[in-house]
Design a protein around this motif. Structure first.
Motif, PDB file in Angstrom:
ATOM      1  N   HIS A 126       0.779  -1.180   0.115  1.00 28.05           N
ATOM      2  CA  HIS A 126       0.090   0.223   0.190  1.00 28.05           C
ATOM      3  C   HIS A 126       0.894   1.354   0.054  1.00 28.05           C
ATOM      4  N   GLU A 127       1.759   1.215   0.689  1.00 28.83           N
ATOM      5  CA  GLU A 127       2.859   2.527   0.751  1.00 28.83           C
ATOM      6  C   GLU A 127       3.577   2.532  -0.369  1.00 28.83           C
ATOM      7  N   LEU A 128       4.066   1.552  -1.246  1.00 27.85           N
ATOM      8  CA  LEU A 128       4.669   1.811  -2.206  1.00 27.85           C
ATOM      9  C   LEU A 128       3.584   2.144  -3.329  1.00 27.85           C
ATOM     10  N   GLY A 129       2.439   1.600  -3.438  1.00 31.39           N
ATOM     11  CA  GLY A 129       1.342   2.166  -4.116  1.00 31.39           C
ATOM     12  C   GLY A 129       1.247   3.795  -4.022  1.00 31.39           C
ATOM     13  N   LEU A 130       1.140   4.206  -2.915  1.00 28.46           N
ATOM     14  CA  LEU A 130       0.689   5.677  -2.518  1.00 28.46           C
ATOM     15  C   LEU A 130       2.206   6.534  -3.150  1.00 28.46           C
ATOM     16  N   ARG A 131       3.347   6.138  -2.936  1.00 24.33           N
ATOM     17  CA  ARG A 131       4.293   6.977  -3.149  1.00 24.33           C
ATOM     18  C   ARG A 131       5.537   6.236  -3.938  1.00 24.33           C
ATOM     19  N   GLY A 132       5.070   5.399  -4.772  1.00 27.07           N
ATOM     20  CA  GLY A 132       5.978   4.561  -5.552  1.00 27.07           C
ATOM     21  C   GLY A 132       6.648   5.393  -6.563  1.00 27.07           C
ATOM     22  N   GLU A 133       5.724   6.280  -7.234  1.00 27.25           N
ATOM     23  CA  GLU A 133       6.463   7.216  -8.342  1.00 27.25           C
ATOM     24  C   GLU A 133       7.453   8.105  -7.751  1.00 27.25           C
ATOM     25  N   ASP A 134       7.177   8.577  -6.368  1.00 29.09           N
ATOM     26  CA  ASP A 134       8.170   9.561  -5.703  1.00 29.09           C
ATOM     27  C   ASP A 134       9.501   8.877  -5.606  1.00 29.09           C
ATOM     28  N   ILE A 135       9.345   7.501  -4.896  1.00 28.02           N
ATOM     29  CA  ILE A 135      10.395   6.816  -4.484  1.00 28.02           C
ATOM     30  C   ILE A 135      11.440   6.237  -5.556  1.00 28.02           C
ATOM     31  N   LEU A 136      10.702   6.029  -6.887  1.00 33.97           N
ATOM     32  CA  LEU A 136      11.332   5.612  -8.099  1.00 33.97           C
ATOM     33  C   LEU A 136      12.296   6.753  -8.641  1.00 33.97           C
ATOM     34  N   LYS A 137      11.648   7.967  -8.448  1.00 32.77           N
ATOM     35  CA  LYS A 137      12.459   8.890  -9.058  1.00 32.77           C
ATOM     36  C   LYS A 137      13.402   9.474  -8.058  1.00 32.77           C
ATOM     37  N   LYS A 138      13.143   9.116  -6.728  1.00 26.68           N
ATOM     38  CA  LYS A 138      14.492   9.489  -5.752  1.00 26.68           C
ATOM     39  C   LYS A 138      15.450   8.612  -6.052  1.00 26.68           C
ATOM     40  N   GLN A 139      15.338   7.464  -6.117  1.00 33.88           N
ATOM     41  CA  GLN A 139      16.330   6.320  -6.544  1.00 33.88           C
ATOM     42  C   GLN A 139      16.900   6.736  -7.691  1.00 33.88           C
ATOM     43  N   GLN A 140      16.306   6.908  -8.635  1.00 33.44           N
ATOM     44  CA  GLN A 140      17.049   7.286 -10.022  1.00 33.44           C
ATOM     45  C   GLN A 140      18.029   8.416  -9.803  1.00 33.44           C
ATOM     46  N   LYS A 141      17.615   9.439  -8.914  1.00 33.78           N
ATOM     47  CA  LYS A 141      18.245  10.684  -8.794  1.00 33.78           C
ATOM     48  C   LYS A 141      19.599  10.270  -7.951  1.00 33.78           C
ATOM     49  N   GLU A 142      19.438   9.582  -7.049  1.00 38.69           N
ATOM     50  CA  GLU A 142      20.388   8.954  -6.350  1.00 38.69           C
ATOM     51  C   GLU A 142      21.466   8.243  -7.145  1.00 38.69           C
ATOM     52  N   GLN A 143      21.006   7.212  -7.779  1.00 41.65           N
ATOM     53  CA  GLN A 143      21.769   6.492  -8.617  1.00 41.65           C
ATOM     54  C   GLN A 143      22.656   7.229  -9.694  1.00 41.65           C
ATOM     55  N   GLU A 144      22.062   8.433 -10.229  1.00 45.13           N
ATOM     56  CA  GLU A 144      22.665   9.382 -11.183  1.00 45.13           C
ATOM     57  C   GLU A 144      23.846  10.073 -10.424  1.00 45.13           C
ATOM     58  N   THR A 145      23.672  10.446  -9.010  1.00 49.56           N
ATOM     59  CA  THR A 145      24.483  11.193  -8.230  1.00 49.56           C
ATOM     60  C   THR A 145      25.686  10.494  -7.938  1.00 49.56           C
ATOM     61  N   LEU A 146      25.281   9.237  -7.770  1.00 48.22           N
ATOM     62  CA  LEU A 146      26.502   8.142  -7.460  1.00 48.22           C
ATOM     63  C   LEU A 146      27.522   7.975  -8.644  1.00 48.22           C
ATOM     64  N   ARG A 147      26.694   7.978  -9.787  1.00 44.62           N
ATOM     65  CA  ARG A 147      27.449   7.616 -10.933  1.00 44.62           C
ATOM     66  C   ARG A 147      28.266   8.909 -11.450  1.00 44.62           C
ATOM     67  N   LYS A 148      27.822  10.087 -11.153  1.00 41.59           N
ATOM     68  CA  LYS A 148      28.551  11.108 -11.519  1.00 41.59           C
ATOM     69  C   LYS A 148      29.806  11.192 -10.809  1.00 41.59           C
ATOM     70  N   LYS A 149      29.584  10.817  -9.386  1.00 44.02           N
ATOM     71  CA  LYS A 149      30.594  10.950  -8.281  1.00 44.02           C
ATOM     72  C   LYS A 149      31.666   9.979  -8.878  1.00 44.02           C
ATOM     73  N   LYS A 150      31.162   8.673  -9.010  1.00 42.05           N
ATOM     74  CA  LYS A 150      32.221   7.772  -9.241  1.00 42.05           C
ATOM     75  C   LYS A 150      32.936   8.124 -10.672  1.00 42.05           C
ATOM     76  N   ASP A 151      32.381   8.509 -11.834  1.00 43.27           N
ATOM     77  CA  ASP A 151      33.018   8.924 -13.007  1.00 43.27           C
ATOM     78  C   ASP A 151      34.216  10.286 -12.547  1.00 43.27           C
ATOM     79  N   GLU A 152      33.738  11.081 -11.423  1.00 47.00           N
ATOM     80  CA  GLU A 152      34.767  12.030 -11.288  1.00 47.00           C
ATOM     81  C   GLU A 152      35.857  11.559 -10.474  1.00 47.00           C
ATOM     82  N   GLU A 153      35.723  10.463  -9.683  1.00 44.42           N
ATOM     83  CA  GLU A 153      36.654   9.807  -8.724  1.00 44.42           C
ATOM     84  C   GLU A 153      37.984   9.053 -10.013  1.00 44.42           C
ATOM     85  N   ASN A 154      37.152   8.520 -10.852  1.00 45.95           N
ATOM     86  CA  ASN A 154      37.856   7.684 -12.023  1.00 45.95           C
ATOM     87  C   ASN A 154      38.758   8.542 -13.115  1.00 45.95           C
ATOM     88  N   VAL A 155      38.406  10.062 -13.225  1.00 49.23           N
ATOM     89  CA  VAL A 155      39.208  10.623 -14.027  1.00 49.23           C
ATOM     90  C   VAL A 155      40.475  10.940 -13.768  1.00 49.23           C
TER      91      VAL A 155
END
Length: 518
Positions: A126-155
């Motif tokens: 029920h909780e995932l149904g109520l705010r599932g879209e927001d959670i997915l967007k947040k997870q995608q944003k966190e993954q994108e931030t981690l990917r950018k950080k990792k790319d910066e470290e590997n440069v």
């Protein structure tokens, strides 16, 4: 439509009627206000008369827009219905511990009074149904931030070096390009004689299978850590944990000279590429490094060092290697860097960072254009000495890379690791072409056959050294005889002997019983 969806549809229809008509009292008031027929009209007239007499006061405040309220409520109901449908489609783990972990991430109580695992799963759904879209967007944003950080470290970042470094890079380019052209022309000629090459490889493997221990000699009172043949194959230099380096005649293994200068464990001792050939014995013919960071230069005449290279202390220098030209000396330091010294100018021209842990070994390409380093961070790096760039990242070992060596063909290189394996890499393809599950303990040293590179030898802490065919990686021969960890191995330039050194304080010479060398 299943029973749940049918029930929800009836619930929505009922709510719509309630919004549309309201209660009976509201309906009657509305009818009287708008002035319905019959008694409603008389009541309306009475209300108007009361207003005119001032007995009824109706303000001109805001009124409720029933149509707008109805549309808004209908939209909310539809949105709630969609959320319920999405919640039913959400897949939730049947593992109660995972359900609790998901609830904790959502900031919800992991357990309510009287709630069982099935109820908890429904609450999570029920909780995932109520705010599932927001959670997915947040997870995608966190993954994108981690990917950018990792790319910066590997440069890999670069900064401008001194004028002496620029001059050295130009000199290396002028030195290496003609050698590369000559090597490639030779390889093109050999390509036309593939059948002869196969016959030679078979003959070499036959001789390698007949390799046996020719002699054994006690080298010191403490474990031996390194060995290398002189360019003319008539001497063997050994390094020891006692701080002593020794020169031995080959093949009789008699001592020539003891080199005294280090105060602690000696990691390696190497010969100048032209020592015992065109370089005078009184010149700097050898270099050694110690655990205290001391790097010393030696000649073939004196027992004392002729020069010291300072700048590493207090960090340990694990290995060092001469550039094929003999003009430069590379040192591997435990401050996570390797350094290049110009022996003619008597100065450090390059302090190269790039590894996240100590750099343990280094090897130069035969042309002199490239260098490969192995680090205790588990990675290797190939550096272009003409530009300073890291042109290849060797990723694949699970533990520290303790040994590296370039093949004579100029485009293959080998790495040995603490994960007990050896890997062969192709610089042209920029990848590992095969992995050798070489030993039962860490690989301490790896060495290609000089001149041709048709086989390689690995030394290990499992007390053995092994010979492998190249480029297929097939095992040929196991050199067993040491009673302790084998710390170093080398092949004589004339291909007559293989030398190994060990924790058992001895070095051994191995040779083939068949004539023709190795």
């Amino acid at each position: 439509m299943d029973s749940d969806e049918e029930g929800e549809a009836q619930f929505i229809a009922k709510r719509q009627k309630t919004v549309q008509y309201g209660s009976l009292e509201q309906k009657e008031r509305h009818r009287l206000a708008v002035g319905g027929g019959g008694e409603g009209s008389l009541a309306g007239d009475a209300v108007k008369a009361g207003i005119a007499a001032g007995n009824i006061n109706i303000t001109s405040g805001a009124t409720m827009d029933l149509e707008k309220e109805y549309e808004q409520s209908q939209a909310e109901l539809l949105a709630d219905f969609e959320k319920r449908k999405k919640a039913k489609k959400i897949q939730v783990s049947t593992d109660d511990s995972e359900v609790k972990a998901h609830l904790r991430k959502l900031g919800e109580p992991i357990c309510l009074f009287g709630e069982g695992p099935a109820d908890r799963r429904e609450r999570l759904r029920h909780e995932l149904g109520l705010r599932g879209e927001d959670i997915l967007k947040k997870q995608q944003k966190e993954q994108e931030t981690l990917r950018k950080k990792k790319d910066e470290e590997n440069v890999t970042w670069y900064h401008e070096g001194p004028t002496s470094l620029k001059e050295a890079r130009l000199w290396i380019a002028e030195y290496s390009i003609p050698r590369a052209q000559s090597r490639i022309a030779k390889q093109k000629e050999e390509k036309n004689f593939a059948a002869q090459k196969t016959v030679k490889a078979q003959d070499i493997q036959k001789r390698l299978r007949a390799v046996n221990n020719e002699s054994s000699q006690i080298g010191d009172t403490r474990p031996l850590s390194f060995c290398q043949f002189s360019p003319n194959s008539k001497m063997l230099a050994t390094a020891s944990w006692s701080g002593l380096c020794k020169l031995w005649s080959i093949p009789d293994c008699s001592p020539i000279r003891t080199l005294r200068g280090h105060n602690c464990n000696v990691g390696a001792i190497v010969f100048h590429p032209q020592a015992t050939i065109s370089l005078e014995d009184s010149a700097c013919c050898m270099a050694s490094c110690g655990q205290d960071g001391a790097v010393k230069l030696w000649n073939l005449v004196s027992d004392e060092p002729v020069a010291d290279i300072e700048g590493h202390a207090p960090y340990r220098v694990a290995r060092l290697a001469y550039h094929p030209s003999g003009r430069f000396l590379a040192t591997c330091c435990f401050d996570n860097s390797w350094r290049l010294w110009d022996l003619e100018a008597q100065e450090e021209i390059l302090h190269q960072e790039g590894h996240s842990k100590p750099v343990y070994d280094i090897s130069f390409q035969c042309d002199g254009a490239l260098a490969v380093t192995g680090g205790m961070d588990g990675y290797g790096r190939v550096w272009d000495l003409r530009t300073g760039r890291c042109v290849m990242f060797l990723e694949g070992h699970l533990k520290s890379v303790l040994a590296v060596d370039y093949a004579p063909d100029g485009y293959h290189l080998a790495t040995g690791s603490e994960d007990n394996t050896a890997k062969i890499w192709d610089v042209r393809q920029r990848k590992c072409i095969y992995t050798i599950p070489a030993h039962n303990n860490l690989v301490s040293k790896i060495k290609f056959q000089p001149n041709n590179g048709r086989y390689l030898v690995t030394a290990s802490y499992d007390s053995t050294a092994k010979i492998w065919a190249h480029p297929i990686g097939a095992p040929i021969k196991t050199l067993a005889g040491h009673e302790g960890k084998v710390t170093g191995v080398d092949i004589s330039p004339d291909l007559q002997h293989i030398a190994t050194v060990s924790f058992d304080r001895t070095f051994k010479l191995w040779t083939s019983e068949n004539k023709g060398g190795l």
